[in-house]
Design a protein around this motif. Sequence first.
Motif, PDB file in Angstrom:
ATOM      1  N   GLY A 198       0.833  -1.194   0.000  1.00  0.00           N
ATOM      2  CA  GLY A 198       0.000   0.000   0.000  1.00  0.00           C
ATOM      3  C   GLY A 198       0.867   1.242   0.000  1.00  0.00           C
ATOM      4  O   GLY A 198       1.929   1.262   0.636  1.00  0.00           O
ATOM      5  N   VAL A 199       0.436   2.256  -0.724  1.00  0.00           N
ATOM      6  CA  VAL A 199       1.186   3.503  -0.845  1.00  0.00           C
ATOM      7  C   VAL A 199       0.236   4.679  -0.691  1.00  0.00           C
ATOM      8  O   VAL A 199      -0.885   4.652  -1.219  1.00  0.00           O
ATOM      9  N   THR A 200       0.660   5.701   0.042  1.00  0.00           N
ATOM     10  CA  THR A 200      -0.037   6.980   0.028  1.00  0.00           C
ATOM     11  C   THR A 200       0.963   8.071  -0.329  1.00  0.00           C
ATOM     12  O   THR A 200       2.152   7.971   0.013  1.00  0.00           O
ATOM     13  N   LEU A 201       0.468   9.093  -1.021  1.00  0.00           N
ATOM     14  CA  LEU A 201       1.313  10.202  -1.456  1.00  0.00           C
ATOM     15  C   LEU A 201       0.629  11.524  -1.165  1.00  0.00           C
ATOM     16  O   LEU A 201      -0.577  11.664  -1.347  1.00  0.00           O
ATOM     17  N   GLU A 202       1.419  12.504  -0.739  1.00  0.00           N
ATOM     18  CA  GLU A 202       1.020  13.901  -0.785  1.00  0.00           C
ATOM     19  C   GLU A 202       1.873  14.556  -1.867  1.00  0.00           C
ATOM     20  O   GLU A 202       3.025  14.149  -2.084  1.00  0.00           O
ATOM     21  N   PHE A 203       1.311  15.530  -2.560  1.00  0.00           N
ATOM     22  CA  PHE A 203       2.025  16.067  -3.708  1.00  0.00           C
ATOM     23  C   PHE A 203       1.768  17.558  -3.890  1.00  0.00           C
ATOM     24  O   PHE A 203       0.765  18.107  -3.418  1.00  0.00           O
ATOM     25  N   ALA A 204       2.717  18.203  -4.553  1.00  0.00           N
ATOM     26  CA  ALA A 204       2.620  19.633  -4.873  1.00  0.00           C
ATOM     27  C   ALA A 204       3.592  19.917  -6.007  1.00  0.00           C
ATOM     28  O   ALA A 204       4.713  19.378  -6.041  1.00  0.00           O
ATOM     29  N   GLY A 205       3.148  20.751  -6.948  1.00  0.00           N
ATOM     30  CA  GLY A 205       4.013  21.155  -8.046  1.00  0.00           C
ATOM     31  C   GLY A 205       4.521  20.002  -8.887  1.00  0.00           C
ATOM     32  O   GLY A 205       5.635  20.057  -9.414  1.00  0.00           O
ATOM     33  N   GLY A 206       3.714  18.967  -9.031  1.00  0.00           N
ATOM     34  CA  GLY A 206       4.107  17.831  -9.851  1.00  0.00           C
ATOM     35  C   GLY A 206       5.090  16.889  -9.201  1.00  0.00           C
ATOM     36  O   GLY A 206       5.596  15.970  -9.850  1.00  0.00           O
ATOM     37  N   LYS A 207       5.353  17.080  -7.885  1.00  0.00           N
ATOM     38  CA  LYS A 207       6.309  16.227  -7.184  1.00  0.00           C
ATOM     39  C   LYS A 207       5.691  15.634  -5.919  1.00  0.00           C
ATOM     40  O   LYS A 207       4.720  16.156  -5.375  1.00  0.00           O
ATOM     41  N   ILE A 208       6.281  14.558  -5.471  1.00  0.00           N
ATOM     42  CA  ILE A 208       5.857  13.916  -4.227  1.00  0.00           C
ATOM     43  C   ILE A 208       6.453  14.693  -3.052  1.00  0.00           C
ATOM     44  O   ILE A 208       7.667  14.854  -2.955  1.00  0.00           O
ATOM     45  N   SER A 209       5.599  15.203  -2.190  1.00  0.00           N
ATOM     46  CA  SER A 209       6.083  15.951  -1.028  1.00  0.00           C
ATOM     47  C   SER A 209       6.157  15.084   0.227  1.00  0.00           C
ATOM     48  O   SER A 209       6.892  15.412   1.172  1.00  0.00           O
TER      49      SER A 209
END
Length: 289
Positions: A198-209
Amino acid sequence: MRPTSFDYHRATSLDHALELLHEFGEDGRPIAGGQSLVPMMNFRLARPAHLIDINRLPLSGIEIDGPVLRIGALTRHIAYFDNPLIARHFPAFLDAVHYIGHPTIRQNGSIGGSISHADPTAELPAVAVLHDADIIVRSLEGTRAIKATEFFLSAYVTALEPGEMVVAIELPLPPSASTGSFIEQSERSGDFGTASIGVTLEFAGGKISKAAMVCSGADLFPIRAPEIEAFLTGRALADPAAAEAGQQFAASIDPADDHIVSASYRRGLIAELTRRAIEAACTRALDKS
């Protein structure tokens, strides 16, 4: 086989259930759907002297409670599928529930039962670890919250003390610019998973934050992958180096052989599932961007 003899008790309230659990100690077990406990009793792998039926307790429901999504321990698995809060905030959770057992298990099994049973192949313990959930437990002494990463100690072993019972699971609400995915492989649909990621991502500006990752199949309980989470942070959603992440993670684990697959096969499978889960999460993030 048939289970050893036991006494049956129907709890009429939460306080009543806790009183019975306190009275019987390690010989008492709560039962709701019984989808995990009863098979283990039939094989005499579990031998509780007292079963406490908690089905009539008001411990079901899915709701936002301040900064968390609170899921009552008696919430049945079937309830997750069409719940808009889970669909909106926890896509990895929603992915995971599609791998849960068969229709009978989904109708009768409960999240509290799955969490308490701590099967190392089960989806909901992995979901709880992935989302940094708090497991809320009660006893006559009061209430305490146990981090999911500290709750699962080994296969079928948890941090629950005699007299305690899971009453809810709380998942912190993620920011709007977030998403996730969950992928599992098993011999047949509905079977116990050979491995899952399982994976969760937060992102901004086209990148993973920010990233989180959980794996079932590499140890006797779901494990996080902090080195892969750090590896992913700052990478472009369009090119997260998912295959490299999978290879790095596979090289860091030491899964065991079992009657289904070899350790070598499981390691390769986990590498591939890691790649797929990261790529699926990044695709969803790009769709939301």
